[in-house]
Design an enzyme around this catalytic site. Structure first.
Site, PDB file in Angstrom:
ATOM      1  N   CYS A  82       0.837  -1.209   0.000  1.00  0.00           N
ATOM      2  CA  CYS A  82       0.000   0.000   0.000  1.00  0.00           C
ATOM      3  C   CYS A  82       0.871   1.259   0.000  1.00  0.00           C
ATOM      4  O   CYS A  82       1.536   1.529  -1.001  1.00  0.00           O
ATOM      5  CB  CYS A  82      -0.982  -0.048   1.157  1.00  0.00           C
ATOM      6  SG  CYS A  82      -2.413   0.998   0.862  1.00  0.00           S
ATOM      7  N   HIS A 175      -3.188  -5.250   1.679  1.00  0.00           N
ATOM      8  CA  HIS A 175      -2.520  -5.475   2.968  1.00  0.00           C
ATOM      9  C   HIS A 175      -2.559  -6.943   3.404  1.00  0.00           C
ATOM     10  O   HIS A 175      -3.361  -7.301   4.274  1.00  0.00           O
ATOM     11  CB  HIS A 175      -3.235  -4.670   4.063  1.00  0.00           C
ATOM     12  CG  HIS A 175      -3.058  -3.194   3.966  1.00  0.00           C
ATOM     13  ND1 HIS A 175      -2.025  -2.524   4.559  1.00  0.00           N
ATOM     14  CD2 HIS A 175      -3.807  -2.259   3.338  1.00  0.00           C
ATOM     15  CE1 HIS A 175      -2.135  -1.224   4.317  1.00  0.00           C
ATOM     16  NE2 HIS A 175      -3.205  -1.040   3.573  1.00  0.00           N
ATOM     17  N   GLU A 177      -0.815  -8.415   5.467  1.00  0.00           N
ATOM     18  CA  GLU A 177      -0.531  -8.526   6.905  1.00  0.00           C
ATOM     19  C   GLU A 177      -1.790  -8.412   7.758  1.00  0.00           C
ATOM     20  O   GLU A 177      -1.753  -8.679   8.960  1.00  0.00           O
ATOM     21  CB  GLU A 177       0.512  -7.470   7.327  1.00  0.00           C
ATOM     22  CG  GLU A 177       0.026  -6.028   7.404  1.00  0.00           C
ATOM     23  CD  GLU A 177      -0.150  -5.349   6.041  1.00  0.00           C
ATOM     24  OE1 GLU A 177      -0.020  -6.016   4.997  1.00  0.00           O
ATOM     25  OE2 GLU A 177      -0.443  -4.141   6.047  1.00  0.00           O
TER      26      GLU A 177
END
Ligand code: GLN
Length: 204
Positions: A82, A175, A177
């Site tokens: 991002c 994302h 994560e």
């Protein structure tokens, strides 16, 4: 002798803690990177999501921009998620100071507009086996141009590129994560192992 690679996560701003948590689950060593001397110990670097204008400002203040750029040119695997993808790109719209300009992609910040500034979609990723990847987009950039050496890993139905790889550089608009799916992190770890092996050879 092989030891586990060390993955650095740029920890100036943004969601670096989530990356560290996911890397720990994969059993690799991690390092939060805030000053140039910490770069010497790492075999790959993640630039997290957050605010690219803030991250680029802090890269200058902490004198990290040139050292990271040099390592990237020398083959250090670097993955930007991002805002991190914005920091990695050759060109980015509306950035008020230089970024790393390492990866041959052009990105549009906040490409998906206000109405849909956050959305989630299950997408197929080139080179990542198994079920579609649950991708979380938060005021995400779109990759508007990918150079000849860049492999497009994923695009949305409208053609917007959202994941790409150029050698050991990775960029994702979304994302991983935040999803509990560590397949992208595992891909970076595999690139880090190659870099680690090369480093071992040159230091002999
Ligand atoms: N919109 C942010 C930027 O332009 C990126 C948002 C994110 O990292 N989730 O830097």
């Amino acid at each position: 002798m092989t030891s586990t690679p060390t993955i650095g996560v740029l920890a100036l701003q943004g969601d670096f803690a989530e990356h560290i948590a996911m890397l720990r689950e994969l059993g690799v060593a991690t390092a939060e990177i805030r000053v140039p001397s910490q770069l010497a110990a790492i075999d790959a670097l993640i630039i997290p999501g957050g605010e690219s204008t803030t991250i680029t400002r802090l890269l200058d203040i902490y004198e990290l921009r040139e050292p990271i750029r040099r390592l990237g040119l020398d083959g250090l695997p670097i993955w930007g998620t991002c805002a991190g993808a914005i920091v990695l790109a050759k060109q980015a719209t509306d950035l008020d100071r230089p970024n790393l300009a390492l990866m041959d992609i052009d990105v549009r910040r906040n490409a998906f507009g206000r109405q849909v500034d956050s959305f989630e979609e299950d997408i197929a990723i080139e080179g990542i086996d198994g079920p579609r990847f649950h991708a979380v987009f938060i005021r995400a950039p779109g990759i508007e141009r990918a150079g000849a050496a860049v492999r497009v890993l994923a695009a949305l139905d409208d053609g917007t590129i959202v994941a790409a790889q150029e050698g050991r550089l990775l960029a994702t608009s979304f994302h991983p994560e935040l999803t509990g799916d560590s397949r992208f992190h595992a891909l970076l770890v595999s690139l880090a192992k190659v870099y680690q092996a090369e480093r071992g050879q040159t230091s002999k």
